[in-house]
Design a protein around this motif. Structure first.
Motif, PDB file in Angstrom:
ATOM      1  N   SER A   1     -38.481   4.740 -19.659  1.00 48.39           N
ATOM      2  CA  SER A   1     -39.858   4.920 -19.544  1.00 48.39           C
ATOM      3  C   SER A   1     -40.021   6.391 -19.283  1.00 48.39           C
ATOM      4  O   SER A   1     -39.141   7.243 -19.130  1.00 48.39           O
ATOM      5  CB  SER A   1     -40.241   4.453 -17.963  1.00 48.39           C
ATOM      6  OG  SER A   1     -39.385   4.853 -16.983  1.00 48.39           O
ATOM      7  N   GLU A   2     -41.418   6.577 -19.354  1.00 44.99           N
ATOM      8  CA  GLU A   2     -41.930   8.289 -19.088  1.00 44.99           C
ATOM      9  C   GLU A   2     -41.129   8.764 -17.822  1.00 44.99           C
ATOM     10  O   GLU A   2     -40.815  10.052 -17.852  1.00 44.99           O
ATOM     11  CB  GLU A   2     -43.239   8.318 -19.274  1.00 44.99           C
ATOM     12  CG  GLU A   2     -43.570   9.703 -19.570  1.00 44.99           C
ATOM     13  CD  GLU A   2     -45.302   9.772 -19.429  1.00 44.99           C
ATOM     14  OE1 GLU A   2     -45.803  10.997 -19.345  1.00 44.99           O
ATOM     15  OE2 GLU A   2     -45.947   8.653 -19.719  1.00 44.99           O
ATOM     16  N   SER A   3     -41.208   7.964 -16.786  1.00 47.55           N
ATOM     17  CA  SER A   3     -40.580   8.571 -15.487  1.00 47.55           C
ATOM     18  C   SER A   3     -39.303   8.792 -15.618  1.00 47.55           C
ATOM     19  O   SER A   3     -38.771   9.928 -14.951  1.00 47.55           O
ATOM     20  CB  SER A   3     -41.060   7.784 -14.383  1.00 47.55           C
ATOM     21  OG  SER A   3     -40.260   6.390 -14.537  1.00 47.55           O
ATOM     22  N   ILE A   4     -38.587   8.134 -16.292  1.00 49.01           N
ATOM     23  CA  ILE A   4     -37.088   8.437 -16.325  1.00 49.01           C
ATOM     24  C   ILE A   4     -36.913   9.784 -17.043  1.00 49.01           C
ATOM     25  O   ILE A   4     -36.072  10.483 -16.877  1.00 49.01           O
ATOM     26  CB  ILE A   4     -36.064   7.288 -16.984  1.00 49.01           C
ATOM     27  CG1 ILE A   4     -36.447   6.130 -16.037  1.00 49.01           C
ATOM     28  CG2 ILE A   4     -35.020   7.754 -17.291  1.00 49.01           C
ATOM     29  CD1 ILE A   4     -35.537   4.949 -16.571  1.00 49.01           C
ATOM     30  N   ILE A   5     -37.604   9.792 -18.328  1.00 52.16           N
ATOM     31  CA  ILE A   5     -37.447  11.059 -19.255  1.00 52.16           C
ATOM     32  C   ILE A   5     -37.836  12.200 -18.426  1.00 52.16           C
ATOM     33  O   ILE A   5     -37.243  13.259 -18.324  1.00 52.16           O
ATOM     34  CB  ILE A   5     -38.183  10.610 -20.308  1.00 52.16           C
ATOM     35  CG1 ILE A   5     -37.424   9.615 -21.500  1.00 52.16           C
ATOM     36  CG2 ILE A   5     -38.306  12.057 -21.290  1.00 52.16           C
ATOM     37  CD1 ILE A   5     -38.262   9.229 -22.345  1.00 52.16           C
TER      38      ILE A   5
END
Length: 337
Positions: free
Chosen positions: A87-91
């Protein structure tokens, strides 16, 4: 191969590195970083491991492993391919949050390496870690810290300054004529760039070379060196300005000779003796795989070799400290005489 012969070989390597850097400042650097760099990281890491990392307490190697993983993660997660799986938040956590601590872990390992040369017990090990953390936090936000530790330590300080110190240490031990000439050259050739008329080289760089250099953020070193030397008031980088070209010639020369110097010292320090058949195969396979990634996409190869690069820089810290200490102790002995 005798030391005298190796010193003569290094004389040729110094001149060849400088001449090639003058003609191909960006191309030589990009080629050397991709082709020679990974093989250097792998062979030196194997040699350092065989020497028990030059520290008393070998628990220290696990600190380096953890620090290198933390350092490499933001670069790995910056690759577009990971957006398909995370997900974008993990990246964003890795590329926006973890990346802020890469300078911290590098300096932490440097301090812990100095302390790792002396502690023997588990309590002393834990105490040294606490000291390393406190020193790292204390200097973390200063501009000098960011410049020296975050940028110069793993680049110019590692490939040029420590190479010069190793050469001086070697000359102190053997005092060969060509060894002294080599030290004069490694210091004098970069200084000669002040007087060199580089218009004779008629530079024309392809768009691919420019893209690979800028897109991989190599130009940050150039811009910071230019500012440090007082060339510009802020961070600027140009491909065809004379001062920028001379800075790049120095960078290419420093990196290429650093790699070639390591491979030329094979018989002196005997790093090849630790290469068993199994290790040679493993190192060769990893090297070829990394080269294939560089060939496929330079950015991809660079990111995948970041762990190898930064871990070998960190693992060399104790040897750097030992060399500096030996140089000063030798001077003290000379003065006492």
């Amino acid at each position: 191969m005798k030391i005298h012969t190796i010193d003569k070989l290094n004389l040729g390597l110094l001149l060849a590195s400088f001449i090639l850097a003058c003609f191909l400042p960006f191309e030589l650097f990009l080629f050397g970083y991709a082709f020679l760099g990974p093989l250097h990281y792998l062979t030196e890491t194997n040699w350092i491991a065989d020497k028990n990392y030059f520290v008393i307490n070998t628990y220290w190697k696990y600190l380096v492993l953890g620090a290198a993983i933390i350092y490499a993660m933001p670069y790995v997660f910056s690759l577009p391919i990971f957006s398909q799986f995370f997900s974008e938040s993990i990246i964003l956590f890795f590329t926006g949050t973890v990346v802020k601590y890469t300078n911290f872990v590098l300096f932490f390992i440097l301090i812990s390496a100095i302390l790792a040369l002396f502690y023997k017990t588990y309590k002393a090990f834990v105490l040294s870690l606490l000291i390393a953390v406190l020193l790292s936090v204390w200097t973390y936000s200063s501009e000098a810290y960011i410049l020296i530790n975050g940028l110069l330590l793993p680049t110019i300080i590692h490939v040029y300054l420590f190479t010069v110190l190793f050469m001086i240490y070697g000359v102190q031990k053997n005092k060969t004529k060509y060894g002294i000439i080599n030290i004069a050259l490694v210091l004098g050739l970069p200084l000669s760039l002040v007087f060199l008329d580089i218009d004779i080289f008629h530079y024309q760089f392809t768009q691919g070379v420019k893209n690979n250099y800028v897109n991989n953020n190599f130009h940050a070193l150039n811009a910071n060196l230019a500012k440090l030397f007082g060339v510009y008031d802020d961070l600027r980088f140009f491909f065809y300005e004379k001062i920028d070209l001379k800075i790049q010639i120095f960078i290419a020369f420093a990196y290429i000779y650093h790699y070639l110097n390591w491979f030329s010292k094979t018989t002196i320090i005997g790093w090849h003796k630790q290469l068993t058949t199994q290790k040679t195969i493993i190192i060769s396979v990893i090297w070829v795989v990394v080269l294939c990634f560089y060939w496929y996409d330079y950015r991809f190869g660079l990111v995948l070799s970041i762990f190898l690069s930064v871990s070998h820089v960190m693992l060399e810290f104790p040897l750097n400290v030992i060399t500096i200490r030996s140089l000063f102790s030798s001077k003290l002995k000379i003065n006492r005489k």
